[in-house]
Structure formats: structure tokens, C-alpha cells
Design a protein around this motif. Structure first.
Motif, PDB file in Angstrom:
ATOM      1  N   GLU A  61       0.582  -1.288   0.163  1.00  0.00           N
ATOM      2  CA  GLU A  61      -0.466   0.177   0.099  1.00  0.00           C
ATOM      3  C   GLU A  61       0.868   0.885   0.087  1.00  0.00           C
ATOM      4  N   ASP A  62       2.098   0.857   1.148  1.00  0.00           N
ATOM      5  CA  ASP A  62       2.482   2.498   0.393  1.00  0.00           C
ATOM      6  C   ASP A  62       3.102   2.295  -0.370  1.00  0.00           C
ATOM      7  N   ALA A  63       4.074   1.156  -1.069  1.00  0.00           N
ATOM      8  CA  ALA A  63       4.442   1.507  -2.341  1.00  0.00           C
ATOM      9  C   ALA A  63       3.095   2.493  -3.883  1.00  0.00           C
ATOM     10  N   VAL A  64       1.959   1.758  -3.761  1.00  0.00           N
ATOM     11  CA  VAL A  64       1.570   2.163  -4.929  1.00  0.00           C
ATOM     12  C   VAL A  64       1.080   4.058  -4.249  1.00  0.00           C
ATOM     13  N   LYS A  65       0.897   4.760  -2.902  1.00  0.00           N
ATOM     14  CA  LYS A  65       0.792   5.935  -2.658  1.00  0.00           C
ATOM     15  C   LYS A  65       1.438   5.948  -2.241  1.00  0.00           C
ATOM     16  N   LYS A  66       3.075   6.216  -2.756  1.00  0.00           N
ATOM     17  CA  LYS A  66       4.109   6.298  -3.519  1.00  0.00           C
ATOM     18  C   LYS A  66       4.182   7.019  -4.836  1.00  0.00           C
ATOM     19  N   VAL A  67       3.385   6.277  -6.219  1.00  0.00           N
ATOM     20  CA  VAL A  67       3.618   6.240  -7.744  1.00  0.00           C
ATOM     21  C   VAL A  67       2.412   7.341  -7.490  1.00  0.00           C
ATOM     22  N   VAL A  68       1.292   6.819  -6.981  1.00  0.00           N
ATOM     23  CA  VAL A  68       0.043   7.661  -7.168  1.00  0.00           C
ATOM     24  C   VAL A  68       0.051   9.433  -6.688  1.00  0.00           C
ATOM     25  N   ALA A  69       0.794   9.503  -5.332  1.00  0.00           N
ATOM     26  CA  ALA A  69       1.218  11.080  -5.627  1.00  0.00           C
ATOM     27  C   ALA A  69       2.280  11.684  -6.553  1.00  0.00           C
ATOM     28  N   ARG A  70       2.745  10.474  -7.593  1.00  0.00           N
ATOM     29  CA  ARG A  70       3.490  10.733  -8.926  1.00  0.00           C
ATOM     30  C   ARG A  70       2.549  10.915  -9.847  1.00  0.00           C
ATOM     31  N   THR A  71       1.613  10.619  -9.598  1.00  0.00           N
ATOM     32  CA  THR A  71       0.305  10.915 -10.794  1.00  0.00           C
ATOM     33  C   THR A  71      -0.020  12.002 -10.804  1.00  0.00           C
ATOM     34  N   PHE A  72      -0.749  12.528 -12.656  1.00  0.00           N
ATOM     35  CA  PHE A  72      -1.510  13.720 -12.554  1.00  0.00           C
ATOM     36  C   PHE A  72      -2.583  13.498 -12.094  1.00  0.00           C
ATOM     37  N   SER A  73      -3.324  12.835 -12.456  1.00  0.00           N
ATOM     38  CA  SER A  73      -4.770  12.733 -12.099  1.00  0.00           C
ATOM     39  C   SER A  73      -4.911  11.365 -11.853  1.00  0.00           C
ATOM     40  N   HIS A  74      -6.435  11.357 -10.917  1.00  0.00           N
ATOM     41  CA  HIS A  74      -7.297   9.934 -11.132  1.00  0.00           C
ATOM     42  C   HIS A  74      -8.109  10.103 -12.440  1.00  0.00           C
ATOM     43  N   ASP A  75      -8.452  10.708 -12.986  1.00  0.00           N
ATOM     44  CA  ASP A  75      -9.460  11.320 -14.894  1.00  0.00           C
ATOM     45  C   ASP A  75      -8.115  10.905 -15.404  1.00  0.00           C
ATOM     46  N   VAL A  76      -9.033   9.788 -16.194  1.00  0.00           N
ATOM     47  CA  VAL A  76      -7.776   9.618 -17.544  1.00  0.00           C
ATOM     48  C   VAL A  76      -8.173  11.152 -18.380  1.00  0.00           C
ATOM     49  N   ASP A  77      -8.843  11.754 -18.710  1.00  0.00           N
ATOM     50  CA  ASP A  77      -8.714  12.908 -19.394  1.00  0.00           C
ATOM     51  C   ASP A  77      -8.336  13.845 -18.750  1.00  0.00           C
ATOM     52  N   GLU A  78      -8.180  14.153 -17.482  1.00  0.00           N
ATOM     53  CA  GLU A  78      -6.976  15.606 -17.416  1.00  0.00           C
ATOM     54  C   GLU A  78      -5.643  15.433 -17.113  1.00  0.00           C
ATOM     55  N   LEU A 136      15.204  16.615 -20.988  1.00  0.00           N
ATOM     56  CA  LEU A 136      13.694  16.982 -19.988  1.00  0.00           C
ATOM     57  C   LEU A 136      12.869  15.750 -19.085  1.00  0.00           C
ATOM     58  N   LEU A 137      12.240  15.097 -20.519  1.00  0.00           N
ATOM     59  CA  LEU A 137      11.432  13.975 -20.408  1.00  0.00           C
ATOM     60  C   LEU A 137      11.808  12.531 -19.697  1.00  0.00           C
ATOM     61  N   LYS A 138      12.831  12.862 -19.480  1.00  0.00           N
ATOM     62  CA  LYS A 138      13.260  11.520 -18.695  1.00  0.00           C
ATOM     63  C   LYS A 138      13.257  12.043 -17.410  1.00  0.00           C
ATOM     64  N   ARG A 139      13.749  13.336 -17.060  1.00  0.00           N
ATOM     65  CA  ARG A 139      14.067  13.483 -15.169  1.00  0.00           C
ATOM     66  C   ARG A 139      12.559  14.200 -15.010  1.00  0.00           C
ATOM     67  N   VAL A 140      11.325  14.770 -15.150  1.00  0.00           N
ATOM     68  CA  VAL A 140      10.334  14.912 -15.282  1.00  0.00           C
ATOM     69  C   VAL A 140       9.983  13.894 -13.974  1.00  0.00           C
ATOM     70  N   PRO A 141       9.393  14.861 -12.137  1.00  0.00           N
ATOM     71  CA  PRO A 141       8.772  14.206 -11.044  1.00  0.00           C
ATOM     72  C   PRO A 141       7.855  13.299 -11.789  1.00  0.00           C
ATOM     73  N   ALA A 142       6.925  13.198 -12.882  1.00  0.00           N
ATOM     74  CA  ALA A 142       5.870  12.009 -12.862  1.00  0.00           C
ATOM     75  C   ALA A 142       6.331  11.192 -13.024  1.00  0.00           C
ATOM     76  N   ALA A 143       5.667   9.684 -12.310  1.00  0.00           N
ATOM     77  CA  ALA A 143       5.636   8.615 -13.001  1.00  0.00           C
ATOM     78  C   ALA A 143       5.575   8.533 -14.176  1.00  0.00           C
ATOM     79  N   HIS A 144       6.607   7.809 -15.282  1.00  0.00           N
ATOM     80  CA  HIS A 144       6.363   7.532 -16.380  1.00  0.00           C
ATOM     81  C   HIS A 144       7.603   7.121 -16.949  1.00  0.00           C
ATOM     82  N   ARG A 145       7.555   6.223 -18.508  1.00  0.00           N
ATOM     83  CA  ARG A 145       8.995   5.959 -18.986  1.00  0.00           C
ATOM     84  C   ARG A 145       8.259   5.610 -20.957  1.00  0.00           C
TER      85      ARG A 145
END
Length: 332
Positions: A61-78, A136-145
Motif C-alpha cells: 500500500e505504501d508503494a502504491v501511494k508513492k506511485v499515486v503521489a507522482r501521477t497527474f490525476s485519477h481521471d484519464v482525460d485530466e 528533460l522528459l526522462k527527468r520529470v518527477p511524474a511516474a513515467h517511462r
């Protein structure tokens, strides 16, 4: 049977009776105690298993929360809109033009507990600017690949084609967390960015260009004295590449009038002097102090040394002081 034998028989019979009574008592009490002890051991094992699963659950749960904190939104369009806005801003920061790039939305692709979205990006630009964008894209804080990254030479001189997919996550359902600040913080003048400069310096996408005959050199100006005004022709000649071919530096100069390209080497005449070196040190740009310049051509006019940065015209040359010269030129 006499009296003595009767006594012995009674004693033996009593002992057998006591032994039989002991076995009966043991069967009545010891068996249930063993069964109870077995149940206690099984219960303890199950409790330890539950405790271990509980600890694993909270860790997950802690690992999931860390990932969620680095996502943009819970809504796909947003999330798609916010990530697209971020990519547009990074294109501008890298010095690229938006109209030279196409950005198509990707997904959403359903995963276990999340949906994957992103952008498929294609475009062209200067090699150094493309490397800036990827950094720049590799260094953004958001969860990404970043996946499917390809780079190739372009028909346009000095340009590189690039295509890749930038992907992020929308976690569903998501736990309640406070989202981190996803504003990009990477700087192009950092030491981490300079690690990638070698890829640009090698200029692996530049096609081979046969060296044309050297143009007649302009009249040499007085020693150590720049001309009062640069010849008008020098403003139309731009240094576009300072690459190295088989261990020899090459200077490519474009005529901005007819877009023709000329190639020069060490010892050739250029800008009223003679090329003595191509300097690949990373130094502050003379016209843009906030940016780094990674290469320049150095010409000797009389007894003085003059430098033209990559991207400048010959009219932008500047005289170098002794402390600005590469070590190998101090002996000349």
C-alpha cells in the motif's frame, strides 16, 4: 495353593491393575492434551501467516501511494491534458518548435489496478535540441517511462528525426494521498546534462560531405587589430557544425544566401585568418551567459586569436584573452 502363593498372586494382580489403571488415565487425559497442543501450534502458525500478509499488504500500500503521489490525476482525460501541457512546455524549453512535432494520445490501456496513457511523439530538430528534450522528459518527477525511442538523419541539413512514446499511469481505484509537485525541475546547464554532450559532439547523423575548394581568403587585417567593420559577406556565413572525422576536426560553414555548405580544416583560411584549432570545452556562451557553448573554431589573425561559437556567423567573432585559450595554443 498355600497362603504365601496367594499373597504373591494378590500382589502381582494389584500391580497389573495399577498399570492398567495408569494406561486408562493416560488415554483419558494425555490424548486430548496433545490434540489441544497441536491446535495451539496450528493457530500460532496461522496468526504468523496473517501477520506476515498484513505487513506485506501495508508495504504494498505504501508503494502504491508513492506511485499515486507522482501521477497527474485519477481521471484519464485530466491526466492526458496535464501531461500533454507538460510535454509542450518541455518542447519550448529544449528550443524546439511545436509545429515541427506531432503528438498523438496513446491509450488508455487497462492494467491490473491502473490504466496506461501517454503520447506518441514524432518530429525533427537540431541534434542537440533533441537530446535536450529526451533529457528533460526522462527527468520529470511524474511516474513515467519512455519506449520505442528512435533517432535518424533527416533530409534537412543539421536536423535529426526522432520518434518515441512517453507513457504514464492513472491508478484506479487510488488511495487518498497528497500529490507531489510534478513541475519539471531539470536544468539544461547541469552536470547531468553534459554527460550526453558526447553524443552530440560525435555528430553521427551527419552525412559525409565532400570538401569543396577553399574560397579565396579575404585580405588579412592588421595584426591584432580587428577590422573597423566586418565585411558584409561575413554576416552571411554561419558556423553550423564543428564535428570530428577520423580524428581530424572539421568546420562546416553555411552561406545563408544560397544555402551552400563549405568544409574547412586546421590550417585553412577563414574569417581573415588561419584556423588553428577547434575547441570542444564547455564554456558560457558569450552572447547568452545563462547557456553553455560546447564548441568553437579558433582562428589566428596576426598575433591574436579569435573565436566563433557554433551557431554564430563569422561577423560574431571575438578576440580571446590568454586565460581563455586552450592550453595547446598558449605555446604558439
Amino acid at each position: 495353593m498355600n497362603q504365601r502363593e496367594k499373597v504373591l498372586a494378590g500382589i502381582v494382580g494389584g500391580m497389573v491393575g495399577v498399570f492398567a489403571l495408569g494406561l486408562g488415565v493416560r488415554a483419558m487425559f494425555v490424548g486430548p492434551l496433545k490434540e489441544a497442543d497441536k491446535k495451539i501450534r496450528n493457530t500460532r502458525f496461522n496468526l504468523e501467516k496473517v501477520q506476515k500478509e498484513k505487513r506485506a499488504f501495508f508495504a504494498a500500500e505504501d508503494a502504491v501511494k508513492k506511485v499515486v503521489a507522482r501521477t497527474f490525476s485519477h481521471d484519464v482525460d485530466e491526466a492526458s491534458a496535464l501531461s500533454g501541457e507538460m510535454i509542450t512546455g518541455l518542447l519550448r524549453q529544449a528550443g524546439l518548435r511545436e509545429e515541427d512535432f506531432s503528438r498523438l494520445p496513446v491509450g488508455p490501456r487497462r492494467l491490473r489496478g491502473a490504466r496506461e496513457i501517454g503520447w506518441s511523439i514524432r518530429g525533427s530538430g537540431a541534434h542537440a535540441d533533441i537530446v535536450d528534450l529526451i533529457y528533460l522528459l526522462k527527468r520529470v518527477p511524474a511516474a513515467h517511462r519512455i519506449e520505442s525511442l528512435t533517432m535518424s538523419s533527416s533530409e534537412r541539413t543539421g536536423k535529426v528525426l526522432v520518434s518515441f512514446r512517453w507513457l504514464t499511469l492513472v491508478v484506479t481505484p487510488e488511495p487518498i494521498v497528497e500529490r507531489a509537485d510534478l513541475k519539471p525541475v531539470a536544468k539544461l546547464d547541469s552536470d547531468a546534462r553534459r554527460v550526453y554532450s558526447a553524443a552530440v559532439t560525435r555528430d553521427v547523423f551527419r552525412p559525409y560531405i565532400k570538401r569543396p575548394p577553399a574560397p579565396p581568403p579575404p585580405p588579412a587585417p592588421p595584426a591584432a587589430v580587428p577590422p573597423s567593420a566586418p565585411p558584409p559577406a561575413w554576416e552571411t556565413f554561419q558556423v553550423v557544425s564543428l564535428s570530428e572525422w577520423q580524428g581530424r576536426p572539421e568546420v562546416h560553414v553555411r552561406d545563408l544566401k544560397d544555402q551552400s555548405l563549405a568544409s574547412y580544416g586546421q590550417g585553412d583560411e577563414l574569417a581573415g585568418g588561419k584556423i588553428v584549432a577547434v575547441d570542444y570545452r564547455s564554456l558560457p556562451h558569450p552572447a547568452k551567459p545563462g547557456l553553455q557553448s560546447h564548441s568553437r573554431v579558433i582562428v589566428k589573425i596576426g598575433e591574436a586569436f579569435w573565436a566563433v561559437e557554433r551557431g554564430q556567423t563569422l561577423a560574431d567573432k571575438r578576440q580571446l584573452k590568454n586565460d581563455q585559450l586552450p592550453e595547446k595554443l598558449l605555446k604558439l
